[in-house]
Design a protein around this motif. Structure first.
Motif, PDB file in Angstrom:
ATOM      1  N   HIS A  72       0.813  -1.213   0.000  1.00  0.00           N
ATOM      2  CA  HIS A  72       0.000   0.000   0.000  1.00  0.00           C
ATOM      3  C   HIS A  72       0.849   1.265   0.000  1.00  0.00           C
ATOM      4  O   HIS A  72       0.450   2.278  -0.566  1.00  0.00           O
ATOM      5  CB  HIS A  72      -0.958  -0.002   1.195  1.00  0.00           C
ATOM      6  CG  HIS A  72      -2.200  -0.767   0.924  1.00  0.00           C
ATOM      7  ND1 HIS A  72      -3.358  -0.176   0.484  1.00  0.00           N
ATOM      8  CD2 HIS A  72      -2.469  -2.092   0.994  1.00  0.00           C
ATOM      9  CE1 HIS A  72      -4.292  -1.097   0.309  1.00  0.00           C
ATOM     10  NE2 HIS A  72      -3.772  -2.272   0.612  1.00  0.00           N
ATOM     11  N   LYS A  75       1.597   2.362  -3.441  1.00  0.00           N
ATOM     12  CA  LYS A  75       0.497   2.662  -4.364  1.00  0.00           C
ATOM     13  C   LYS A  75      -0.644   3.491  -3.778  1.00  0.00           C
ATOM     14  O   LYS A  75      -1.499   3.952  -4.520  1.00  0.00           O
ATOM     15  CB  LYS A  75      -0.087   1.342  -4.884  1.00  0.00           C
ATOM     16  CG  LYS A  75       0.918   0.527  -5.651  1.00  0.00           C
ATOM     17  CD  LYS A  75       0.364  -0.780  -6.109  1.00  0.00           C
ATOM     18  CE  LYS A  75       1.440  -1.553  -6.849  1.00  0.00           C
ATOM     19  NZ  LYS A  75       1.040  -2.864  -7.227  1.00  0.00           N
ATOM     20  N   ASP A  76      -0.700   3.698  -2.475  1.00  0.00           N
ATOM     21  CA  ASP A  76      -1.833   4.382  -1.844  1.00  0.00           C
ATOM     22  C   ASP A  76      -2.055   5.804  -2.327  1.00  0.00           C
ATOM     23  O   ASP A  76      -3.185   6.257  -2.411  1.00  0.00           O
ATOM     24  CB  ASP A  76      -1.676   4.397  -0.323  1.00  0.00           C
ATOM     25  CG  ASP A  76      -2.633   3.453   0.362  1.00  0.00           C
ATOM     26  OD1 ASP A  76      -3.329   2.698  -0.334  1.00  0.00           O
ATOM     27  OD2 ASP A  76      -2.695   3.478   1.595  1.00  0.00           O
ATOM     28  N   LYS A  79      -4.039   8.346  -7.474  1.00  0.00           N
ATOM     29  CA  LYS A  79      -5.466   8.642  -7.698  1.00  0.00           C
ATOM     30  C   LYS A  79      -6.003   7.855  -8.891  1.00  0.00           C
ATOM     31  O   LYS A  79      -7.184   7.917  -9.196  1.00  0.00           O
ATOM     32  CB  LYS A  79      -5.660  10.137  -7.950  1.00  0.00           C
ATOM     33  CG  LYS A  79      -5.133  11.030  -6.862  1.00  0.00           C
ATOM     34  CD  LYS A  79      -6.085  11.111  -5.714  1.00  0.00           C
ATOM     35  CE  LYS A  79      -5.623  12.183  -4.749  1.00  0.00           C
ATOM     36  NZ  LYS A  79      -5.626  11.788  -3.395  1.00  0.00           N
ATOM     37  N   GLN A  84      -6.180   1.901  -7.837  1.00  0.00           N
ATOM     38  CA  GLN A  84      -7.100   1.689  -6.711  1.00  0.00           C
ATOM     39  C   GLN A  84      -7.832   0.354  -6.848  1.00  0.00           C
ATOM     40  O   GLN A  84      -8.059  -0.349  -5.860  1.00  0.00           O
ATOM     41  CB  GLN A  84      -8.093   2.857  -6.590  1.00  0.00           C
ATOM     42  CG  GLN A  84      -7.441   4.174  -6.180  1.00  0.00           C
ATOM     43  CD  GLN A  84      -6.662   4.071  -4.887  1.00  0.00           C
ATOM     44  OE1 GLN A  84      -7.114   3.498  -3.908  1.00  0.00           O
ATOM     45  NE2 GLN A  84      -5.451   4.619  -4.895  1.00  0.00           N
ATOM     46  N   LYS A  88      -7.722  -2.894  -4.277  1.00  0.00           N
ATOM     47  CA  LYS A  88      -8.907  -3.613  -3.779  1.00  0.00           C
ATOM     48  C   LYS A  88      -8.779  -5.118  -4.031  1.00  0.00           C
ATOM     49  O   LYS A  88      -9.110  -5.927  -3.171  1.00  0.00           O
ATOM     50  CB  LYS A  88     -10.186  -3.070  -4.411  1.00  0.00           C
ATOM     51  CG  LYS A  88     -10.663  -1.796  -3.804  1.00  0.00           C
ATOM     52  CD  LYS A  88     -12.048  -1.448  -4.329  1.00  0.00           C
ATOM     53  CE  LYS A  88     -12.561  -0.269  -3.573  1.00  0.00           C
ATOM     54  NZ  LYS A  88     -13.857  -0.486  -2.993  1.00  0.00           N
TER      55      LYS A  88
END
Length: 180
Positions: A72, A75-76, A79, A84, A88
């Motif tokens: 994470h 990559k968090d 946008k 994203q 998930k």
């Protein structure tokens, strides 16, 4: 470990699991995701500079939590909807483990204060027991507890997870007590 040895000029932090395995990770990543570690670092200052002993998380689960955080961390901030979506999917696959492993992962996330992982893992657990009545859920938890006793020969932390002590101790405090 937050020390003079830095990888790529990034400060490192050492975390030690309950079974003595040491994990050296990028401090900014650990502080961003592990809320309880950040609290210990903020409140202990120099006492936690050598690292933090996490006495309620074993090496296997510490490695899993840190793997989750690393994934994470990279990559968090994106946008991009594709990124994203990948996160998930990663989260969903990450918690596809047996119930005992899921409970231990939940506890590791709880003790380290990794909110995102805790939410994902609790949602998965909830989904697995959603259509069951309270006595059935109690039976599942009791079975998991009995199974953990067979594996560990001691009470696992999830029987007493609700409580004050998070089991995080600055390494300098531990090492000074060992010297006395």
């Amino acid at each position: 470990m937050a020390s003079s040895s830095e990888q790529n000029n990034k400060p490192l932090l050492m975390l030690m699991s309950s079974d003595g395995e040491q994990f050296t990770e990028e401090k900014s990543m650990v502080v961003q995701f592990c809320r309880n570690v950040k609290t210990i670092l903020d409140s202990s200052g120099a006492a936690a500079a050598d690292g933090i002993f996490v006495r309620k998380v074993d090496a296997k689960n510490m490695a899993l939590v840190l793997e989750y955080c690393k994934h994470h961390f990279e990559k968090d901030s994106s946008k991009d909807p594709d990124v994203q979506g990948q996160l998930k999917r990663f989260d969903a696959e990450f918690v596809e483990v047996d119930l005992l492993a899921l409970c231990r992962l939940i506890l590791a996330a709880y003790f380290l204060g990794v909110k995102k992982l805790l939410a994902v893992a609790c949602e998965e657990f909830s989904g697995r027991v959603n259509d069951r009545c309270p006595p059935e859920i109690r039976e599942i938890l009791d079975t998991l507890y009995a199974h953990a006793l067979q594996d560990d020969d001691e009470a696992p932390p999830f029987k007493s997870a609700i409580g004050g002590d998070l089991g995080l101790v600055p390494w300098k405090i531990i090492s000074s007590k060992l010297e006395n």
